[in-house]
Scaffold this motif. Sequence first.
Motif, PDB file in Angstrom:
ATOM      1  N   HIS A 103      36.472  26.706  41.500  1.00  0.00           N
ATOM      2  CA  HIS A 103      36.656  28.027  41.207  1.00  0.00           C
ATOM      3  C   HIS A 103      36.333  28.988  42.149  1.00  0.00           C
ATOM      4  CE1 HIS A 103      35.454  30.959  37.444  1.00  0.00           C
ATOM      5  NE2 HIS A 103      35.974  31.558  38.428  1.00  0.00           N
ATOM      6  N   MET A 104      37.285  29.745  42.619  1.00  0.00           N
ATOM      7  CA  MET A 104      37.255  30.664  43.864  1.00  0.00           C
ATOM      8  C   MET A 104      36.814  31.819  43.413  1.00  0.00           C
ATOM      9  SD  MET A 104      38.074  29.388  46.757  1.00  0.00           S
ATOM     10  CE  MET A 104      38.218  30.734  47.670  1.00  0.00           C
ATOM     11  N   VAL A 105      35.676  32.657  44.039  1.00  0.00           N
ATOM     12  CA  VAL A 105      35.044  33.847  43.354  1.00  0.00           C
ATOM     13  C   VAL A 105      35.094  34.674  44.690  1.00  0.00           C
ATOM     14  CG1 VAL A 105      33.198  34.915  42.492  1.00  0.00           C
ATOM     15  CG2 VAL A 105      33.598  32.524  42.202  1.00  0.00           C
ATOM     16  N   ARG A 106      35.549  35.992  44.572  1.00  0.00           N
ATOM     17  CA  ARG A 106      35.386  37.047  45.681  1.00  0.00           C
ATOM     18  C   ARG A 106      34.074  37.484  45.947  1.00  0.00           C
ATOM     19  NH1 ARG A 106      39.245  42.361  45.910  1.00  0.00           N
ATOM     20  NH2 ARG A 106      37.935  43.644  47.731  1.00  0.00           N
ATOM     21  N   CYS A 107      33.541  37.484  46.982  1.00  0.00           N
ATOM     22  CA  CYS A 107      32.243  37.868  47.653  1.00  0.00           C
ATOM     23  C   CYS A 107      32.190  38.657  48.549  1.00  0.00           C
ATOM     24  CB  CYS A 107      31.480  36.439  47.602  1.00  0.00           C
ATOM     25  SG  CYS A 107      31.030  35.459  46.215  1.00  0.00           S
ATOM     26  N   PHE A 108      33.349  39.712  48.694  1.00  0.00           N
ATOM     27  CA  PHE A 108      33.129  40.743  49.882  1.00  0.00           C
ATOM     28  C   PHE A 108      33.720  41.959  49.488  1.00  0.00           C
ATOM     29  CE2 PHE A 108      37.125  38.482  49.905  1.00  0.00           C
ATOM     30  CZ  PHE A 108      38.116  39.549  50.395  1.00  0.00           C
ATOM     31  N   ASP A 109      33.373  43.148  49.919  1.00  0.00           N
ATOM     32  CA  ASP A 109      33.953  44.341  49.670  1.00  0.00           C
ATOM     33  C   ASP A 109      35.257  44.645  50.648  1.00  0.00           C
ATOM     34  OD1 ASP A 109      32.199  45.464  47.526  1.00  0.00           O
ATOM     35  OD2 ASP A 109      30.624  45.218  49.108  1.00  0.00           O
ATOM     36  N   ASP A 110      36.201  45.262  50.077  1.00  0.00           N
ATOM     37  CA  ASP A 110      37.557  45.628  50.897  1.00  0.00           C
ATOM     38  C   ASP A 110      38.181  46.575  50.096  1.00  0.00           C
ATOM     39  OD1 ASP A 110      39.801  46.010  52.430  1.00  0.00           O
ATOM     40  OD2 ASP A 110      39.487  43.865  53.161  1.00  0.00           O
ATOM     41  N   GLY A 111      38.229  47.746  50.473  1.00  0.00           N
ATOM     42  CA  GLY A 111      39.115  48.517  49.480  1.00  0.00           C
ATOM     43  C   GLY A 111      40.469  48.483  49.583  1.00  0.00           C
ATOM     44  N   ASN A 112      40.847  47.829  50.417  1.00  0.00           N
ATOM     45  CA  ASN A 112      42.326  47.527  50.932  1.00  0.00           C
ATOM     46  C   ASN A 112      42.595  46.430  49.965  1.00  0.00           C
ATOM     47  OD1 ASN A 112      42.717  49.636  52.867  1.00  0.00           O
ATOM     48  ND2 ASN A 112      41.854  48.134  54.285  1.00  0.00           N
ATOM     49  N   ILE A 113      42.097  45.870  49.242  1.00  0.00           N
ATOM     50  CA  ILE A 113      42.599  44.570  48.429  1.00  0.00           C
ATOM     51  C   ILE A 113      42.111  45.013  47.069  1.00  0.00           C
ATOM     52  CG2 ILE A 113      42.268  42.205  48.096  1.00  0.00           C
ATOM     53  CD1 ILE A 113      41.437  41.814  50.910  1.00  0.00           C
ATOM     54  N   THR A 114      43.175  44.845  46.109  1.00  0.00           N
ATOM     55  CA  THR A 114      42.668  45.539  44.646  1.00  0.00           C
ATOM     56  C   THR A 114      42.160  44.238  44.111  1.00  0.00           C
ATOM     57  OG1 THR A 114      44.800  44.716  43.945  1.00  0.00           O
ATOM     58  CG2 THR A 114      44.744  46.934  44.498  1.00  0.00           C
ATOM     59  N   HIS A 115      41.160  44.712  43.068  1.00  0.00           N
ATOM     60  CA  HIS A 115      40.408  43.677  42.177  1.00  0.00           C
ATOM     61  C   HIS A 115      41.169  44.278  40.692  1.00  0.00           C
ATOM     62  CE1 HIS A 115      37.459  41.439  39.842  1.00  0.00           C
ATOM     63  NE2 HIS A 115      37.141  40.985  41.040  1.00  0.00           N
ATOM     64  N   VAL A 116      41.289  43.195  40.133  1.00  0.00           N
ATOM     65  CA  VAL A 116      41.905  43.210  38.676  1.00  0.00           C
ATOM     66  C   VAL A 116      41.125  43.831  37.835  1.00  0.00           C
ATOM     67  CG1 VAL A 116      41.477  40.951  37.647  1.00  0.00           C
ATOM     68  CG2 VAL A 116      43.584  42.045  36.869  1.00  0.00           C
ATOM     69  N   GLU A 117      39.707  43.721  37.974  1.00  0.00           N
ATOM     70  CA  GLU A 117      38.645  44.194  37.075  1.00  0.00           C
ATOM     71  C   GLU A 117      38.172  45.476  37.615  1.00  0.00           C
ATOM     72  OE1 GLU A 117      37.623  43.129  34.032  1.00  0.00           O
ATOM     73  OE2 GLU A 117      39.302  42.033  34.022  1.00  0.00           O
ATOM     74  N   GLY A 118      38.510  46.090  38.922  1.00  0.00           N
ATOM     75  CA  GLY A 118      38.247  47.371  39.136  1.00  0.00           C
ATOM     76  C   GLY A 118      37.132  47.440  40.004  1.00  0.00           C
ATOM     77  N   GLY A 119      36.280  46.286  40.242  1.00  0.00           N
ATOM     78  CA  GLY A 119      35.257  46.257  41.259  1.00  0.00           C
ATOM     79  C   GLY A 119      34.797  44.745  41.532  1.00  0.00           C
ATOM     80  N   ILE A 120      33.954  44.712  42.482  1.00  0.00           N
ATOM     81  CA  ILE A 120      33.407  43.330  42.738  1.00  0.00           C
ATOM     82  C   ILE A 120      32.147  42.692  41.992  1.00  0.00           C
ATOM     83  CG2 ILE A 120      32.779  41.761  44.821  1.00  0.00           C
ATOM     84  CD1 ILE A 120      35.468  42.975  44.932  1.00  0.00           C
ATOM     85  N   ASP A 121      32.266  41.926  41.310  1.00  0.00           N
ATOM     86  CA  ASP A 121      31.166  41.298  40.469  1.00  0.00           C
ATOM     87  C   ASP A 121      31.335  39.820  40.282  1.00  0.00           C
ATOM     88  OD1 ASP A 121      29.187  40.763  38.652  1.00  0.00           O
ATOM     89  OD2 ASP A 121      29.296  42.648  37.590  1.00  0.00           O
ATOM     90  N   PRO A 122      30.959  39.097  41.135  1.00  0.00           N
ATOM     91  CA  PRO A 122      31.295  37.477  41.128  1.00  0.00           C
ATOM     92  C   PRO A 122      30.833  36.731  39.773  1.00  0.00           C
ATOM     93  CG  PRO A 122      29.603  37.850  42.732  1.00  0.00           C
ATOM     94  CD  PRO A 122      30.218  39.287  42.157  1.00  0.00           C
ATOM     95  N   ILE A 123      29.633  37.329  39.053  1.00  0.00           N
ATOM     96  CA  ILE A 123      29.187  36.587  38.007  1.00  0.00           C
ATOM     97  C   ILE A 123      29.910  37.077  36.617  1.00  0.00           C
ATOM     98  CG2 ILE A 123      27.112  36.327  36.446  1.00  0.00           C
ATOM     99  CD1 ILE A 123      27.174  35.237  39.454  1.00  0.00           C
ATOM    100  N   ARG A 124      30.410  38.285  36.624  1.00  0.00           N
ATOM    101  CA  ARG A 124      31.446  38.807  35.679  1.00  0.00           C
ATOM    102  C   ARG A 124      32.617  37.962  35.749  1.00  0.00           C
ATOM    103  NH1 ARG A 124      33.757  44.001  37.541  1.00  0.00           N
ATOM    104  NH2 ARG A 124      34.799  42.555  38.765  1.00  0.00           N
ATOM    105  N   ASP A 125      32.981  37.921  36.966  1.00  0.00           N
ATOM    106  CA  ASP A 125      34.316  37.222  37.110  1.00  0.00           C
ATOM    107  C   ASP A 125      34.241  35.771  36.804  1.00  0.00           C
ATOM    108  OD1 ASP A 125      35.119  39.582  38.308  1.00  0.00           O
ATOM    109  OD2 ASP A 125      35.381  38.906  40.400  1.00  0.00           O
TER     110      ASP A 125
END
Length: 366
Positions: A103-125
């Motif tokens: 289960h891959m989880v995004r754990c970094f901020d990068d404004g150039n890469i979109t997130h389908v949920e609008g922001g970084i929150d690994p536990i929510r994901d």
Amino acid sequence: MGLSVGIVGLPNVGKSTTFNALTKAQNAEAQNYPFCTIEPNKAVVPVPDERINELAKIVNPERVQHSVIEFVDIAGLVKGASKGEGLGNKFLSNIREVEIILHMVRCFDDGNITHVEGGIDPIRDIEIIESELIFADIEQLDRKIEKLTREAKSQKDARAKLELAKELKEHLEEIKPASTFAKKDDDIFKELNKEMRFLSAKEVIYGANTDEDGLLEDNDYVKAVKEYAAAKGSEVITLCAKIEEELVGLEDDEAEEFLKDLGVEESGLAKIIKTAFSKLNLISYFTAGVKEVRSWTIKRGWLAPKAASVIHNDFEKGFIRAEVISYEDFVKYGGEAGAKEAGKMRLEGKEYEVQDGDVMHFRFNV
């Protein structure tokens, strides 16, 4: 025996980038938009094992063959996937075919890469994906309960299975995975799971995809994932998918030097492969001859005849005995002849439990 790992996660968390690095082939698109992976990509990857290289140095065979593991890159899931949102149930069925989930989880901020949920929150994901797996299990279990209800009118075995299936449904409806079901060790559950292949019953490894700085020190996102995983008894492997992909074109010694410069001892992908192997309670034994040095995958606890069957079924049927040298003795005494002279070759019978690293030769009747 086969080992298959499904890579799952929300869109744009690094699944396809990780897959590219795992397979050392740029054959899975990694674009900055959801659902770029339309069909599951599959590839077979060798299991890193330095022991097989050491055996090859001694034997100098014509070829070397590692144990292998299959990775399946599954299209990004989204909230509502179990009801057909995004690419829907089609891809949930692909997950049923694998033995373990990465289960891959995004754990970094990068404004150039979109997130389908609008922001970084690994536990929510994580919770979005795991909820969808549970919802899909409930839907499948509902159909099974309907069938068992009809069968229970005339079949005693069906009544017991129906009772457990209803208990399991209540458990799942509390958004709890099948892996935490109180009766998961019950024979009836095992039989049901073998048939249904519950998504939420599978072993999970979390891949915390971070940036380069996150490899040296856990950021808050990674810490949160580790805390979440610890509560579930799951493993977390921290990696930077982008860096792992950069390692693809390097020779082994160059890759080792590159990692050393980053302050990292082992690539995250090597850790993922080894962890998947271990999680499924798999071990390797070796055959070593001038034609081939090879690693064979078996379940821990298998006896010699069963272990021989992965080479050929006839080896199990006609098993007489096994010649066994431990890996350590094979290396210490410079090969089979030296180990045999030192009295380190053993003849083992049908009740011998094969140990990880055994170097074996089987005697059998044709």
